[in-house]
Write an enzyme that holds these catalytic residues in place. Structure first.
Site, PDB file in Angstrom:
ATOM      1  N   GLU A 307       0.438  -1.564   0.240  1.00 44.42           N
ATOM      2  CA  GLU A 307      -0.113   0.047   0.201  1.00 44.42           C
ATOM      3  C   GLU A 307       0.543   1.347  -0.064  1.00 44.42           C
ATOM      4  O   GLU A 307       0.157   2.037   0.275  1.00 44.42           O
ATOM      5  CB  GLU A 307      -1.098  -0.382   1.465  1.00 44.42           C
ATOM      6  CG  GLU A 307      -1.921  -0.967   1.594  1.00 44.42           C
ATOM      7  CD  GLU A 307      -2.823  -1.024   2.816  1.00 44.42           C
ATOM      8  OE1 GLU A 307      -2.374   0.428   3.900  1.00 44.42           O
ATOM      9  OE2 GLU A 307      -3.389  -1.881   3.032  1.00 44.42           O
ATOM     10  N   GLY A 308       2.521   1.028   0.315  1.00 45.67           N
ATOM     11  CA  GLY A 308       3.533   2.345   0.056  1.00 45.67           C
ATOM     12  C   GLY A 308       3.121   2.514   1.644  1.00 45.67           C
ATOM     13  O   GLY A 308       3.555   3.734   2.460  1.00 45.67           O
TER      14      GLY A 308
END
Lengths: 341, 341
Positions: A307-308
């Site tokens: 998701e970063g």
């Protein structure tokens, strides 16, 4: 394309660091980070970071092989969670003042009616990479262009640091295949437990990756992405290429992001000069992939979420480095004796 | 004194973590940190952190042996820099919303007229620990009480996380002596380059530490602090003792802070349950000292500045862990399928 870094500015930034009221070098990597941004922003005192995180979501045909602890439906469910603000990356983006956008580049579930999502669905998931190319070459370039477009828009809106995030059930399998091919590594050293598969499932996942790599034996580097990738990975690749060509630094997250970084590096080796590695994840093979790119991660927090999230966690460290560089007093201004006075 | 941690709350916090929309365990150490604070704040969802940094400054008689790259005058000069807001710790405290106070507990230069400084000068620097006890036992307890008082005041003003910082030319020499004694380590494995001494100066510093330890051979643990310490180190020791006894977590900085943490642990072994190690510094022996306390540092950024700077840099990571814990959606609330659904 001219994507060179200003080494002159880096030298001046290093000289500035040595005037600040601290023993030379005592801020360690923070000094390097400040000078790194100086060289890339082309100014001795870099501007405050304005980070944009773009999450690319897509499904994977190979999920049907039972390589993930979660069903494919979770990709769309998590996209809805992102749009509503309930996921880890939402919390981190808000906490660290980064803007966030979510792109459907190939989710299986129809999300056309979901507001707050960027709709760029190429196909409802890739083909099963175990048996055939994950996508056509045309689809690969289409995904890359989607990623490029997102980078262009973020930069136009003032972002000076780009983060790509991923969502796609089974994408550690696709990423493991890419990393094995592009880092010339053995599946044993690369395949990990992803979201947390059991030991039996892990052995199966390892076999799937090994067989997929046998199918694509003697593959050329340029064919790895469409044969073994995912739509989100190809979009992230395009996002990275555009960032570097626009001279905008990017912060690389975990295993999936680094697979995309390797794919971008295959297309244009100079992209790496614009990349900072945020963290090394728990996912096996991530450290090896970073090493191939010559990137040294800042954090090791045992994360494996995607998701970063690892990159977003790093933002205040990068910002701290820049703020120290910009705001600390000098020996002269503070009237402090330096060691060679 | 009751300084126990709520393991029941920790269990409930862990259960809460497993309801959040992410694979269980995928936030790695961030999950541990959130649960750690839950257990210590005694609530499943810990409150937002309100950190207070207290810098203790003092001079060292042993500086006359030529063990530092900087002259003793720099201690007072840096105190002035702290008060004016120009040092690294000022920038980091501001960036991460921590309050900051500066205490003169034994600076050589007369700073009585300096506003913005807490005046608690015990003596203008310690005696030279190479030849005699650095301070009397009475002075040691006086310094400890000064540190305790600072912790009490910060807690009264609402701080729920305490950081001690240090300033004192030659204090890596005193700290190396303390760490050798309390971690039962060899000077070769502990003495480092401090603010950055030359190789010749390093050999001399190593000899000074070795001779000081010969002077104090067969020392009892309880005598280490006054024989080999510094006023700022003793004050930090008191600050830590008071924090733990008041059930307030503390974040430990680098080499000097960890020497003080060892001294506090000698007085009350239970203080360690309230400590998080922020970073491992470049200073030789820091990793070894942390290991003695059973603390695992969060960051390794090659820092060696002191002032509490490594701890301040860690604040957003701790806050991120707590905010994720508090704000992420659950599988149920977000309608996301869990892996065992």
């Amino acid at each position: 394309m001219p994507i060179s870094v200003s080494t002159d500015t880096e030298t001046l930034a290093r000289q500035h660091q040595n005037t600040l009221t601290k023993p030379a070098g005592s801020l360690g990597r923070l000094e390097d980070i400040a000078c790194w941004f100086a060289a890339r922003q082309g100014q001795v005192i870099p501007k405050r970071l304005q980070a944009h995180i773009c999450i690319f979501a897509a499904d994977h045909g190979v999920a049907s092989e039972g390589v993930s602890a979660f069903p494919s439906a979770v990709t769309a469910e998590m996209v809805k969670n992102f749009v509503r603000g309930g996921a880890a990356i939402n919390v981190l983006a808000k906490e660290h003042q980064a803007s966030l956008s979510i792109v459907d580049v190939g989710v299986q579930t129809d999300l056309q009616s979901l507001e707050g999502l960027i709709h760029a669905n190429i196909q409802k998931g890739t083909e099963n990479l175990l048996h055939q190319a994950a996508m056509s070459i045309e689809q690969q370039w289409q995904a890359i262009e989607i990623g490029r477009q997102q980078a262009r828009e973020a930069i136009a809106q003032g972002a000076n640091l780009l983060i790509a995030g991923d969502m796609g059930i089974a994408n550690t399998t696709a990423s493991a295949c890419i990393i094995c091919e592009l880092a010339h590594a053995d599946p044993q050293d690369v395949v990990g437990r992803g979201t947390g598969v059991s030991t039996d499932m892990y052995q199966h996942k390892l076999a799937v990756v090994t067989q997929a790599l046998e199918r694509t034996a003697l593959l050329q580097a340029q064919d790895v992405l469409h044969e073994l990738g995912g739509f989100e990975i190809a979009a992230m690749t395009g996002f990275y290429l555009e960032a570097a060509e626009s001279k905008v630094p990017m912060l690389i997250d975990g295993f999936i992001s680094t697979a995309a970084a390797l794919a971008a590096w295959t297309i244009n080796p100079r992209v790496v000069a614009w990349m900072i590695a945020s963290h090394v994840s728990e996912e096996k093979g991530h450290a090896l992939a970073l090493e191939t790119l010559g990137l040294e991660p800042l954090l090791n927090m045992g994360m494996r979420l995607g998701e970063g999230s690892g990159a977003a966690l790093c933002l205040p460290i990068l910002q701290s480095a820049i703020t120290l560089h910009a705001q600390m007093a000098t020996f002269q201004s503070a009237g402090v004796s330096n060691c060679d006075d």
